[in-house]
Design a protein around this motif. Structure first.
Motif, short mmCIF file in Angstrom:
data_model
loop_
_atom_site.label_atom_id
_atom_site.label_comp_id
_atom_site.label_asym_id
_atom_site.label_seq_id
_atom_site.Cartn_x
_atom_site.Cartn_y
_atom_site.Cartn_z
N PRO A 53 0.81 -1.23 0.00
CA PRO A 53 0.00 0.00 0.00
C PRO A 53 0.84 1.27 0.00
N VAL A 54 2.02 1.24 0.63
CA VAL A 54 2.88 2.41 0.71
C VAL A 54 4.23 2.07 0.09
N LEU A 55 4.71 2.95 -0.79
CA LEU A 55 5.99 2.76 -1.45
C LEU A 55 6.83 4.02 -1.30
N VAL A 56 8.14 3.85 -1.39
CA VAL A 56 9.06 4.99 -1.36
C VAL A 56 10.07 4.84 -2.49
N PHE A 57 10.66 5.96 -2.90
CA PHE A 57 11.74 5.91 -3.88
C PHE A 57 12.72 7.03 -3.57
N ASP A 58 13.97 6.79 -3.95
CA ASP A 58 15.04 7.75 -3.75
C ASP A 58 15.23 8.51 -5.06
N ARG A 59 14.76 9.74 -5.09
CA ARG A 59 14.79 10.53 -6.33
C ARG A 59 16.23 10.75 -6.80
N ALA A 60 17.12 11.11 -5.89
CA ALA A 60 18.52 11.36 -6.27
C ALA A 60 19.16 10.09 -6.82
N ARG A 61 18.85 8.95 -6.23
CA ARG A 61 19.42 7.68 -6.70
C ARG A 61 18.93 7.36 -8.10
N GLU A 171 8.79 10.23 -1.38
CA GLU A 171 10.24 10.30 -1.55
C GLU A 171 10.90 9.81 -0.27
N ARG A 172 12.04 9.16 -0.40
CA ARG A 172 12.64 8.51 0.75
C ARG A 172 13.02 9.51 1.85
N ASN A 173 13.42 10.72 1.47
CA ASN A 173 13.81 11.70 2.49
C ASN A 173 12.61 12.26 3.25
N GLN A 174 11.40 11.89 2.84
CA GLN A 174 10.20 12.30 3.56
C GLN A 174 9.78 11.30 4.63
N VAL A 175 10.46 10.15 4.66
CA VAL A 175 10.08 9.06 5.55
C VAL A 175 11.10 8.96 6.67
N TYR A 176 10.61 8.93 7.92
CA TYR A 176 11.51 8.87 9.07
C TYR A 176 12.00 7.44 9.30
N LEU A 177 11.09 6.48 9.34
CA LEU A 177 11.44 5.07 9.50
C LEU A 177 10.72 4.27 8.43
N MET A 178 11.36 3.24 7.93
CA MET A 178 10.75 2.44 6.88
C MET A 178 11.42 1.08 6.79
N ASN A 179 10.72 0.15 6.17
CA ASN A 179 11.26 -1.15 5.84
C ASN A 179 11.79 -1.07 4.41
N GLY A 180 13.00 -1.54 4.20
CA GLY A 180 13.59 -1.45 2.87
C GLY A 180 12.80 -2.19 1.81
N ALA A 181 11.87 -3.05 2.22
CA ALA A 181 11.10 -3.82 1.26
C ALA A 181 10.16 -2.97 0.44
N GLY A 211 17.59 -6.19 1.83
CA GLY A 211 16.18 -6.43 1.98
C GLY A 211 15.32 -5.54 1.12
N THR A 212 15.89 -4.94 0.09
CA THR A 212 15.13 -4.06 -0.79
C THR A 212 14.58 -4.86 -1.96
N PRO A 213 13.28 -4.75 -2.26
CA PRO A 213 12.75 -5.50 -3.38
C PRO A 213 13.28 -4.94 -4.67
N GLU A 214 13.94 -5.78 -5.46
CA GLU A 214 14.48 -5.30 -6.71
C GLU A 214 13.48 -5.46 -7.84
N THR A 215 12.75 -6.59 -7.89
CA THR A 215 11.78 -6.80 -8.93
C THR A 215 10.59 -7.56 -8.37
N PRO A 216 9.57 -6.86 -7.83
CA PRO A 216 8.38 -7.55 -7.34
C PRO A 216 7.69 -8.28 -8.49
N PRO A 217 6.82 -9.24 -8.17
CA PRO A 217 6.15 -9.98 -9.24
C PRO A 217 5.38 -9.05 -10.15
N THR A 218 5.55 -9.21 -11.44
CA THR A 218 4.81 -8.41 -12.40
C THR A 218 3.55 -9.18 -12.81
#
Length: 220
Positions: A53-61, A171-181, A211-218
């Protein structure tokens, strides 16, 4: 004998009632075949869909590690370096011309010196304006390229959100704590590169070392 008969009948009634209730309960519950019918030959069984339900991304990355982002940065860096080299040469020539005017002052009349000094000042102003315009053109080139990349990135993020059932992307810098998944930065990079026709040739695993999802099921 008269005392045992009621107890015997009560026991028989209890056994019959238990069997009746058990039979009713069995009839109410579907059998394993009814609950999960066997798949017919040639029929595909549906697989459970992962939902984030909730996703994050690193814009600079995404901008730095994607092929299109790195290409834009390299192009701008080359343009800025060329402009700096040109500026250094221009300013060196202007300094030499200024020194030449200063050395020639004793041999010139006051009017001639003022005229030549004024012409030199106007030249310096024009050169500075022209070089500032070139710097502005480079900045515009970068801003336009960045806007185009971000437009593509937004489209890709919306697609990933739909595929994973997300209702919000931070955006990742908007999140204080998160699971890398829930970090989809790598997925966005791969899709952005694929959209530009760049294939990395790297086979990604569902989870990396952090622990970061690289390619979730499509979904097909």
């Amino acid at each position: 004998m008269s005392l045992l008969r009621p107890l015997w009948m009560a026991g028989l009634f209890s056994l019959c009632a238990t069997g009746l209730f058990s039979q009713d309960a069995t009839q109410d519950q579907p059998t394993s075949q009814e609950a999960a019918p066997a798949a017919q030959p040639g029929q595909r069984t549906s697989e459970p869909k992962l939902v984030f339900p909730v996703l994050v991304f690193d814009r600079a990355r995404v901008l730095n590690q994607s092929q299109v982002g790195a290409a834009l940065e390299a192009e701008i860096d080359d343009a800025r370096a060329a402009l700096l080299t040109e500026n250094d040469q221009i300013y060196a020539d202007l300094e030499a011309e200024e020194q030449e005017i200063s050395d020639a002052k004793p041999t010139m009349t006051e009017a001639d010196f003022r005229a030549r000094a004024q012409a030199f000042d106007e030249k310096v102003t024009q050169v500075r304006q022209r070089q500032d315009e070139k710097a502005g053109e480079i900045q515009t080139l970068y801003d336009d390229g960045l806007a185009e990349i971000e437009q593509q990135m937004n489209t890709i993020l919306a697609q990933i959100a739909r595929d994973l059932g997300a209702v919000v992307v931070f955006e990742r810098n908007q999140v204080y704590l998160m699971n890398g998944a829930i970090d989809i930065s790598r997925i966005a990079i791969e899709k952005l590169d694929a959209q530009e026709g760049v294939q990395s040739g790297e086979t990604m695993q569902p989870l990396d070392g952090e622990g970061t999802p690289e390619t979730p099921p499509t979904q097909e």
